[in-house]
Design a protein around this motif. Structure first.
Motif, PDB file in Angstrom:
ATOM      1  N   CYS A   1       4.941  -5.052  14.519  1.00  0.00           N
ATOM      2  CA  CYS A   1       3.993  -6.036  13.996  1.00  0.00           C
ATOM      3  C   CYS A   1       3.444  -5.539  12.660  1.00  0.00           C
TER       4      CYS A   1
ATOM      5  N   LEU B   1       5.544 -11.989  14.173  1.00  0.00           N
ATOM      6  CA  LEU B   1       6.778 -12.476  13.559  1.00  0.00           C
ATOM      7  C   LEU B   1       6.482 -13.068  12.184  1.00  0.00           C
ATOM      8  N   ALA B   2       7.498 -13.071  11.340  1.00  0.00           N
ATOM      9  CA  ALA B   2       7.327 -13.510   9.956  1.00  0.00           C
ATOM     10  C   ALA B   2       7.007 -15.003   9.848  1.00  0.00           C
TER      11      ALA B   2
ATOM     12  N   TYR C   1       2.159 -15.567  13.648  1.00  0.00           N
ATOM     13  CA  TYR C   1       3.160 -15.658  12.586  1.00  0.00           C
ATOM     14  C   TYR C   1       2.505 -15.376  11.228  1.00  0.00           C
ATOM     15  N   ALA C   2       3.195 -14.634  10.385  1.00  0.00           N
ATOM     16  CA  ALA C   2       2.635 -14.191   9.102  1.00  0.00           C
ATOM     17  C   ALA C   2       2.129 -15.345   8.249  1.00  0.00           C
TER      18      ALA C   2
ATOM     19  N   GLY D   1       5.351  -2.776  10.511  1.00  0.00           N
ATOM     20  CA  GLY D   1       6.756  -3.083  10.282  1.00  0.00           C
ATOM     21  C   GLY D   1       7.721  -1.990  10.708  1.00  0.00           C
TER      22      GLY D   1
ATOM     23  N   GLU E   1      11.600  -7.573   8.523  1.00  0.00           N
ATOM     24  CA  GLU E   1      11.332  -8.971   8.171  1.00  0.00           C
ATOM     25  C   GLU E   1       9.833  -9.222   8.043  1.00  0.00           C
ATOM     26  N   ASN E   2       9.033  -8.654   8.942  1.00  0.00           N
ATOM     27  CA  ASN E   2       7.581  -8.847   8.889  1.00  0.00           C
ATOM     28  C   ASN E   2       6.988  -8.258   7.610  1.00  0.00           C
TER      29      ASN E   2
ATOM     30  N   CYS F   1       8.100 -10.238   4.518  1.00  0.00           N
ATOM     31  CA  CYS F   1       7.433 -11.544   4.497  1.00  0.00           C
ATOM     32  C   CYS F   1       5.998 -11.398   4.004  1.00  0.00           C
TER      33      CYS F   1
END
Length: 167
Positions: free
Chosen positions: A37, A57-58, A71-72, A100, A118-119, A122
């Motif tokens: 996260c 999650l992104a 979510y980001a 991350g 990805e997190n 993003c």
């Protein structure tokens, strides 16, 4: 679940769980534990107000219509709305990004998502798109992080995978 903090007597301690975010001012300390996260920390040095997220999650999946700080993109939007209501100009905020990690320590395989990577990427992209300057980051690797944020002073402490406290 969002948290906010109004002035109160005595210190306030909050633990952000995955999918939570915080917006508030002085007299409070916010803490979270991150693996893959990511946490975005925003601080307005003029107003001495800050925000902190803990997203998993992104991006919100297609078909999921309800915004969620899991979510980001939604977490940043929710924090921006609350900060704006407090008179904070996001472009004046200092941002920091944490987390991350690749918590499974295995080599990447084709077709498998790298959620931590990805997190983190993003978070960088979202802050850039909003014109928010990143003043520090501690991303990726393979160990957990404990983040402690004091929104009244803007101080952030980090404990990384058994290493000592970093200020």
């Amino acid at each position: 679940m969002p948290y906010s903090h109004a002035a109160q007597a005595g210190p306030c301690e909050l633990l952000l769980q995955p999918g939570d975010y915080f917006v508030g001012g002085g007299g409070c300390r916010v803490r979270t534990l991150l693996g893959s996260c990511v946490s975005i920390v925003l601080w307005d040095p003029l107003r001495r107000i800050g925000a902190m997220s803990h997203f998993l999650l992104a991006r919100r999946p297609a078909g999921c219509r309800q915004p969620s700080a899991r979510y980001a993109d939604d977490a940043l939007a929710l924090m921006a709305t609350r900060l704006g209501a407090l008179g904070v100009d996001l472009r004046r905020c200092e941002a920091r990004i944490f987390g991350g990690a690749d918590m499974f320590g295995r080599p990447p395989r084709a077709g498998l998502p790298r959620i931590g990577l990805e997190n983190g990427e993003c978070a960088r992209q979202l802050l850039s798109e909003r014109g928010i300057a990143v003043h520090g980051e501690h991303l990726f690797g393979s160990a957990y992080r404990v983040i402690v944020f004091e929104p009244g002073s803007g101080a952030v402490w980090l404990r990384h995978g058994g290493a000592g406290l970093v200020h």
